[in-house]
Design an enzyme around this catalytic site. Sequence first.
Site, PDB file in Angstrom:
ATOM      1  N   LYS B  45       0.862  -1.195   0.000  1.00 42.82           N
ATOM      2  CA  LYS B  45       0.000   0.000   0.000  1.00 42.82           C
ATOM      3  C   LYS B  45       0.897   1.244   0.000  1.00 42.82           C
ATOM      4  O   LYS B  45       1.835   1.340   0.797  1.00 42.82           O
ATOM      5  CB  LYS B  45      -0.885  -0.034   1.253  1.00 42.82           C
ATOM      6  CG  LYS B  45      -1.735   1.200   1.467  1.00 42.82           C
ATOM      7  CD  LYS B  45      -3.080   1.098   0.797  1.00 42.82           C
ATOM      8  CE  LYS B  45      -3.923   2.332   1.145  1.00 42.82           C
ATOM      9  NZ  LYS B  45      -5.165   2.387   0.363  1.00 42.82           N
ATOM     10  N   CYS B 134      -2.894   7.367  -8.920  1.00 44.10           N
ATOM     11  CA  CYS B 134      -4.085   7.544  -8.082  1.00 44.10           C
ATOM     12  C   CYS B 134      -4.882   8.776  -8.509  1.00 44.10           C
ATOM     13  O   CYS B 134      -4.357   9.886  -8.491  1.00 44.10           O
ATOM     14  CB  CYS B 134      -3.666   7.658  -6.612  1.00 44.10           C
ATOM     15  SG  CYS B 134      -5.079   7.940  -5.545  1.00 44.10           S
ATOM     16  N   LYS B 172       3.973   3.375 -12.336  1.00 49.94           N
ATOM     17  CA  LYS B 172       2.563   2.984 -12.408  1.00 49.94           C
ATOM     18  C   LYS B 172       1.765   4.107 -13.047  1.00 49.94           C
ATOM     19  O   LYS B 172       1.764   5.241 -12.558  1.00 49.94           O
ATOM     20  CB  LYS B 172       2.010   2.672 -11.019  1.00 49.94           C
ATOM     21  CG  LYS B 172       0.566   2.146 -11.074  1.00 49.94           C
ATOM     22  CD  LYS B 172       0.137   1.521  -9.760  1.00 49.94           C
ATOM     23  CE  LYS B 172      -1.284   0.977  -9.836  1.00 49.94           C
ATOM     24  NZ  LYS B 172      -1.715   0.361  -8.581  1.00 49.94           N
ATOM     25  N   ASN B 199      -3.764   2.073 -13.301  1.00 52.42           N
ATOM     26  CA  ASN B 199      -4.316   2.449 -12.012  1.00 52.42           C
ATOM     27  C   ASN B 199      -5.813   2.650 -12.236  1.00 52.42           C
ATOM     28  O   ASN B 199      -6.327   2.407 -13.320  1.00 52.42           O
ATOM     29  CB  ASN B 199      -3.631   3.725 -11.493  1.00 52.42           C
ATOM     30  CG  ASN B 199      -3.707   3.838  -9.975  1.00 52.42           C
ATOM     31  OD1 ASN B 199      -4.780   3.648  -9.396  1.00 52.42           O
ATOM     32  ND2 ASN B 199      -2.598   4.150  -9.335  1.00 52.42           N
ATOM     33  N   CYS B 348     -32.183 -13.713 -29.312  1.00 49.08           N
ATOM     34  CA  CYS B 348     -31.372 -13.419 -30.497  1.00 49.08           C
ATOM     35  C   CYS B 348     -32.178 -12.608 -31.501  1.00 49.08           C
ATOM     36  O   CYS B 348     -31.689 -11.672 -32.118  1.00 49.08           O
ATOM     37  CB  CYS B 348     -30.865 -14.712 -31.139  1.00 49.08           C
ATOM     38  SG  CYS B 348     -32.164 -15.907 -31.552  1.00 49.08           S
ATOM     39  N   CYS B 352     -31.297  -8.861 -32.742  1.00 52.73           N
ATOM     40  CA  CYS B 352     -31.017  -8.626 -34.162  1.00 52.73           C
ATOM     41  C   CYS B 352     -31.970  -7.588 -34.747  1.00 52.73           C
ATOM     42  O   CYS B 352     -31.571  -6.724 -35.517  1.00 52.73           O
ATOM     43  CB  CYS B 352     -31.116  -9.937 -34.933  1.00 52.73           C
ATOM     44  SG  CYS B 352     -30.581  -9.786 -36.650  1.00 52.73           S
ATOM     45  N   CYS B 411     -26.145 -11.909 -31.806  1.00 51.39           N
ATOM     46  CA  CYS B 411     -27.040 -12.999 -31.384  1.00 51.39           C
ATOM     47  C   CYS B 411     -26.271 -14.029 -30.562  1.00 51.39           C
ATOM     48  O   CYS B 411     -26.750 -14.541 -29.557  1.00 51.39           O
ATOM     49  CB  CYS B 411     -27.700 -13.645 -32.599  1.00 51.39           C
ATOM     50  SG  CYS B 411     -26.535 -14.238 -33.845  1.00 51.39           S
TER      51      CYS B 411
END
Lengths: 453, 463
Positions: B45, B134, B172, B199, B348, B352, B411
Amino acid sequence: MHPLPVLPDGRLEQRFSESKPAYSQAEAVTEANRCLYCVDAPCIKACPTGIDIPTFIHKISTGNTTGAARTIFKDNVLGASCARVCPVETLCAGACVYNAWEREPIAIGRLQRFATEATLEQRPLSSLLPAKKPATGKKVAIIGAGPASIAAAGLLALEGHQAVLFERKEIPGGLNTLGIAPYKQSGNAALAEIQAVFGLGDIQLMTGVEVVAGQGGDGKVSAESLLKDFDAVFLGLGLGADSKLGVTGEQGAGVWGAVELIERIKADPTLTLAGVKRALVIGGGNTAIDVAHELKLLGIDEVAMVYRRGASAMSGYAHELASARKHGVRLIEHRAVSEFQRDAAGKVVGAKFSRTENGKPVEGGEETLSCELVALAIGQATATQVATAFTGVALDKHGNVVVDPTTHRTGNAKVWSGGDCVNGGKEVVNAVQEAKIAVRDMLRALRSEVTHG
Amino acid sequence: MADLSIDFCGIKSPNPFWLASAPPTNSGPQIMRAFDAGWGGAVWKTLGDPITNVTSRFWSHDYGNTRMMGLNNIELITDRPLEVNLKEMYEVKKRYPKNVVIASLMVESKANWKEIIKRAEDTGCDGLELNFGCPHGMCERGMGSAVGQEPKVLEEITRWAMEYARTPVIIKLTPNTGDINEPGEAAARGGAPALSLINTVKSLLGVDLDRMVPNPRVGNKSTNGGYCGPAVKPIALHMMSQLAKNPATRHMAISGIGGISNWRDAAEFISLGATSVQVCTAVMHYGYRIVEDMIEGLSDFLDSKNMKSVNELRGQALGAYAEWGELDLNYNLKARINPETCIGCNLCQTACMDGAHQCIFIPGHTKAEYEKAGHTHIPDSIPAVPVKAAGAIGRHLPVVDDHECVGCNLCHLVCPVPGTITMTEVPGTIGHAETWNDRVAQGRDINPGSMQSTLEKRGLVGK
């Protein structure tokens, strides 16, 4: 409109718990989210009233419970009862595509119950249906106050017509109030629904009134005067008394008609089953299964159904039989009762049976079973006399009222009919649909009268 | 059994499964339990100057009966004293020398970066992850995604870190940027050997309609947070693949992050260029124990593909990630519906009709009815084949009109019964492979009905 009667406390019905308890909102949403929301869905086709089931379930899933109730009541004004009493296993849920996929079908009845009950706790039925039209001054006499009649009264009232119900008994609702298995719906729940329908418009209820062919009078009203005084008549007569076997020992205490016994369980606080350890139910239909199941759940040690054919020939639903047997009801197949035995004091002590082949008694294999109570569930008579009191109304060979299936109009142009007296005994949902068809045609006729008048 | 061990720019890990810097890596005891469960590594962390968090920190995006399809958080970096975190990091590394411990860092000034990098590395951690991602709370203070969104700043801080660090530096990245290549290239210019992404996505999760306050609610207010979980996986796959392909960044090791919940997700990230993957939401939902399935599933998958090592999987799908202009216009699919398994729900057909090309028919209607329903091309024959599934009485198999079917997959995607609608390859209409880029090269990149062709017809522009 005075409040309807409430059934008194102390009835056997109150000892039952519900077989399918109400869903909480969270439970309902979870179940609703399982629904595939099919298009052209088979469940809709399987519903006699054609409720748009996928739509109302989708609305439950989004939290639009009120909208779900609107969708239900739009097609079925007795949607609250039907949610509890419909044999969904053979109707909507039986048609659910999940069955074809070998998965548990959607619990449509329980979802419908959630939508209707949760909504009716918040707001009146009238707020969920189109606004009542202005009064037309037209009056419709409705004979009987069972589900077909209640539905017809509600639909007519919404159109601005006055509906006057004439009911022979003191308690309205017919079998929906007095005949539904208590673990499905209580009599008071049915009465509450009737109260809600009566809030839709101008609906009068006359109880303890018999419709007769001849002169009216005390507690009697003549069919002729109804035809004269009303713009239209709807016959929702239901069925008559329990049929009898015509065997020795049948008359007297201890041998009940099944419909009568169920009515007493539901409505009569004086009924007790003290001293009954063994009960026999004669018949193989849904009433037979219901009464046997109820007696067993009331704590009677041995309850046996006796049927003159095999289980596969029974007209009762397989899922109901399975449920009754699960609770301990026994089924005795291929037997016909030949005599009820009574002791010196006249108390029922047993019944004699013959073996049957193809439903007919054959020689050999007679036996006796001890019992303290018998319920006969071999059918009901038809309400022939009331129906034929109306000129032009005809009956078929079974004693059912003859109607045009597309309009539910009888041979008398002013008389329509629906429900058990027409179909010979089906579900509440069938009664509602037949009332819908009849009212649709009745409205057409009443409108054209206005035009011509 | 395939070898799952990896070498992430010099960091050796017993498997590619790392815990992302988040609540599951808040403390030493947690991380030790995770390592006992089988996780190969953990990114602590984020360390920095301890912050104060609010109460009510997470909210979930549910879909139908699926909980936490997406998760949003407004929690900040660690709220524990730096000393405590560093002491625990030292303990963890001492007790689990084979597992990877990465220190996630976020501070402001150059002096602070120098200080925190030294102190983190003194614990014996395996590498550093600079949190430039962050998107809530910290970015308003000029850190986190505020850095990730400014390539020049990102490059500068990366340089500082590279100057001070003795262990590998992972940058990061935030997805809250127009083009992920820009921060990725800046990290490369700054000299970092590795990237991790994505992130969280800046988000407002929903609104409590009874109070008219967004969620998660802190008293009478809420704030935007960071969105993660299965819902963001496609976004993460795209961004990571961009950098795995980019000539300026493809030499860097990548730790893939975003909605990874199982071995299959992990395999997809690795096939698109990740060396390690990081997991957070799935652990927050189901616990550290999910790693057992991830290890087993990935290993069995590699065995089934005859790969001896997870390293053989890396980047396998990257070559097939092309630009649109490189796709074959002649490739042709048609939907096929299996009468043995169809249950007749007709989903379906409606998908469609309203969402695609009106080419699926429910048998048993007249031509006029089909036209009224919105079909524009009606085939000569619409055979009524009953749905075979037991209990599907009276239902008919939907019929695909090949003439109109464009092979879009819709579908196939809405069908609830797996394997019932398959997309089948049929001969293409052009007769040979051809891409849009081919057409552009040959000057044939104008379709009938285009604005250009209309203008040409009217003689308003030359051909």
